[in-house]
Design a protein around this motif. Sequence first.
Motif, PDB file in Angstrom:
ATOM      1  N   GLN A  21       0.831  -1.201   0.000  1.00 53.70           N
ATOM      2  CA  GLN A  21       0.000   0.000   0.000  1.00 53.70           C
ATOM      3  C   GLN A  21       0.871   1.258   0.000  1.00 53.70           C
ATOM      4  O   GLN A  21       1.794   1.372   0.795  1.00 53.70           O
ATOM      5  N   PRO A  22       0.585   2.212  -0.903  1.00 53.06           N
ATOM      6  CA  PRO A  22       1.342   3.466  -0.889  1.00 53.06           C
ATOM      7  C   PRO A  22       0.926   4.303   0.317  1.00 53.06           C
ATOM      8  O   PRO A  22      -0.270   4.423   0.621  1.00 53.06           O
ATOM      9  N   LEU A  23       1.903   4.835   1.007  1.00 55.53           N
ATOM     10  CA  LEU A  23       1.637   5.668   2.179  1.00 55.53           C
ATOM     11  C   LEU A  23       2.308   7.023   2.007  1.00 55.53           C
ATOM     12  O   LEU A  23       3.478   7.090   1.618  1.00 55.53           O
ATOM     13  N   ALA A  24       1.565   8.074   2.300  1.00 53.83           N
ATOM     14  CA  ALA A  24       2.161   9.408   2.331  1.00 53.83           C
ATOM     15  C   ALA A  24       2.974   9.530   3.617  1.00 53.83           C
ATOM     16  O   ALA A  24       2.749   8.795   4.586  1.00 53.83           O
ATOM     17  N   ASP A  25       3.898  10.452   3.631  1.00 51.45           N
ATOM     18  CA  ASP A  25       4.767  10.626   4.794  1.00 51.45           C
ATOM     19  C   ASP A  25       4.001  11.009   6.059  1.00 51.45           C
ATOM     20  O   ASP A  25       4.478  10.785   7.165  1.00 51.45           O
ATOM     21  N   THR A  26       2.812  11.561   5.887  1.00 50.01           N
ATOM     22  CA  THR A  26       2.021  11.996   7.042  1.00 50.01           C
ATOM     23  C   THR A  26       0.867  11.053   7.384  1.00 50.01           C
ATOM     24  O   THR A  26       0.145  11.295   8.351  1.00 50.01           O
ATOM     25  N   PHE A  29      -0.461   5.177   9.682  1.00 49.45           N
ATOM     26  CA  PHE A  29      -0.752   3.838   9.181  1.00 49.45           C
ATOM     27  C   PHE A  29      -1.417   2.955  10.210  1.00 49.45           C
ATOM     28  O   PHE A  29      -2.052   1.972   9.863  1.00 49.45           O
ATOM     29  N   PHE A  30      -1.345   3.298  11.492  1.00 50.79           N
ATOM     30  CA  PHE A  30      -2.098   2.561  12.512  1.00 50.79           C
ATOM     31  C   PHE A  30      -3.577   2.931  12.413  1.00 50.79           C
ATOM     32  O   PHE A  30      -4.433   2.053  12.384  1.00 50.79           O
ATOM     33  N   THR A  67       3.803   7.466  11.774  1.00 50.77           N
ATOM     34  CA  THR A  67       3.926   8.017  10.425  1.00 50.77           C
ATOM     35  C   THR A  67       5.356   7.851   9.928  1.00 50.77           C
ATOM     36  O   THR A  67       6.290   7.679  10.713  1.00 50.77           O
ATOM     37  N   VAL A  68       5.509   7.951   8.626  1.00 54.51           N
ATOM     38  CA  VAL A  68       6.852   7.928   8.052  1.00 54.51           C
ATOM     39  C   VAL A  68       7.655   9.112   8.588  1.00 54.51           C
ATOM     40  O   VAL A  68       8.818   8.963   8.971  1.00 54.51           O
TER      41      VAL A  68
END
Length: 83
Positions: A21-26, A29-30, A67-68
Amino acid sequence: MTTENARERIHTFLREHTGGQPLADTDDFFALGYVNSLFAMQLAAFVEKEFALTLGPDDMDFDNFRTVNGLVRLATSRTSAQS
């Protein structure tokens, strides 16, 4: 360790554990349901191993792991302090 290098390593790890899944840095994800609370332990182990850190109690703030950007901040501030 540059911020961008850390960000790339973290994104690679997360893609492997979130089904690509693509995740933005902000992205939290939890909260998005990609990972659960047990994954926090895996994240801590990854950060310690990948960035040659020893995390202490003060580092275990959940905001460092959701978050990233939080993971990058943790990894780069700690590696800079240890250099």
